[in-house]
Design a protein around this motif. Structure first.
Motif, mmCIF file in Angstrom:
data_model
loop_
_atom_site.group_PDB
_atom_site.id
_atom_site.type_symbol
_atom_site.label_atom_id
_atom_site.label_comp_id
_atom_site.label_asym_id
_atom_site.label_seq_id
_atom_site.Cartn_x
_atom_site.Cartn_y
_atom_site.Cartn_z
ATOM 1 N N TYR A 46 15.376 28.174 -12.264
ATOM 2 C CA TYR A 46 15.024 28.393 -10.854
ATOM 3 C C TYR A 46 16.266 28.772 -10.048
ATOM 4 O O TYR A 46 16.220 29.668 -9.195
ATOM 5 C CB TYR A 46 14.386 27.135 -10.268
ATOM 6 N N TYR B 43 16.252 32.316 -8.091
ATOM 7 C CA TYR B 43 16.029 32.319 -6.646
ATOM 8 C C TYR B 43 17.242 31.877 -5.815
ATOM 9 O O TYR B 43 17.666 32.591 -4.899
ATOM 10 C CB TYR B 43 14.833 31.416 -6.316
ATOM 11 N N PRO C 39 12.411 38.447 -9.393
ATOM 12 C CA PRO C 39 12.864 37.085 -9.713
ATOM 13 C C PRO C 39 11.815 36.248 -10.434
ATOM 14 O O PRO C 39 12.154 35.421 -11.277
ATOM 15 C CB PRO C 39 13.204 36.494 -8.341
#
Length: 274
Positions: free
Chosen positions: A221, A225, A250
């Motif tokens: 993650y 991001y 993404p």
């Protein structure tokens, strides 16, 4: 037999010998390179640090451990840790990222080692260093980075007890660079007998650490991001540099990284070819 026929046979014989000689040289070079850079037994060494600790240096292949042909699996990595029983482990990840975001931002083998250490109450220190600036190139290293890694290793060794057994885990490229820096800074290289024994399971049944999926999900993650958002907000970076670190999709990148959790959840060592 005519002179022409003899001459033709002689030429063929010479060509055959040349080809054979070239093949022999290629095999020798390949064998030498394999033993030097790919053979896992060449990627573990032991030193006596100036500060007194017994320091084991272990080189890794990151996601290449999931390829069976390299003969160096994630199980082999954990076997080294289990066989050594280190008092503390240093890994290739950035301390500041962990402190701010709770993320082990190193490659996947570092997430594995961290998870194992966490599950088994082994202290972990993070020794990597890199920044994104206008001279950066994604997925590369340089002398400054390895100088900083060595500086972090040395500083952390100076802060812990001299009688501890330390395992330093880093990518194979850093392994060779740190070996050079160890030698230049008075780390005494010791003899390490029967290196293959460190990679053996000794009958243990393999399974991934319980926390590895959570550790890897956070890392996935972060790079899908959080890190791109930080890069995008950095006005000092050129658009060209930003493109290297910001994915156009993404969500797709995030999913591609989470495929490794399928291996973890099923205790699979190798990734099937797609």
């Amino acid at each position: 037999m005519s002179q022409k026929v003899l001459k033709t046979k002689w030429k063929k014989s010479i060509i055959f010998r040349i080809i054979l000689a070239v093949l022999i040289v290629v095999v020798i070079i390949f064998g030498s390179l394999w033993n030097r850079y790919i053979n896992k037994n060449s990627l573990i060494s032991i030193y006596k640090a100036p500060s007194g600790q017994e320091v084991y240096l272990l080189g890794t292949f990151h996601s290449m451990h999931f390829n069976k042909w390299v003969n160096y699996s994630m199980e082999d990595l954990l076997n080294v840790v289990e066989n050594l029983q280190p008092d503390i482990i240093f890994i290739e990840a950035r301390e500041e990222t962990f402190e701010e975001w709770g993320v082990v931002d190193g490659p996947i083998d570092m997430a594995l080692i961290y998870a194992y250490s966490k599950d088994n109450n082994i202290p972990v220190e993070m020794i990597d260093w890199w920044v994104v600036d206008n001279d950066s190139k994604a997925n590369t290293t340089n002398d400054k980075r390895d100088d900083m890694i060595f500086s972090k290793i040395k500083t952390k060794l100076d802060l812990i007890n001299s009688d501890l057994k330390v395992l330093v885990v880093c990518g194979s490229g850093h392994f060779y660079q740190q070996s050079k820096r160890f030698a230049k800074n008075y780390f005494e290289r010791l003899k390490l007998g029967k290196k293959a024994n460190y990679f053996t399971s000794n009958g243990r049944i393999f399974s991934y650490p319980t926390s590895v999926q959570s550790v890897w999900e956070k890392r996935s993650y972060f790079y899908a991001y959080t890190h791109p958002a930080l890069i995008k907000q950095n006005e000092s970076l050129s658009d060209e540099i930003k493109k290297q670190f910001i994915s156009e999709d993404p969500a797709a990148f995030y999913r591609s990284q989470l495929r490794y959790n399928e291996l973890f959840s099923n205790d699979l060592l190798y990734e099937e070819k797609r």
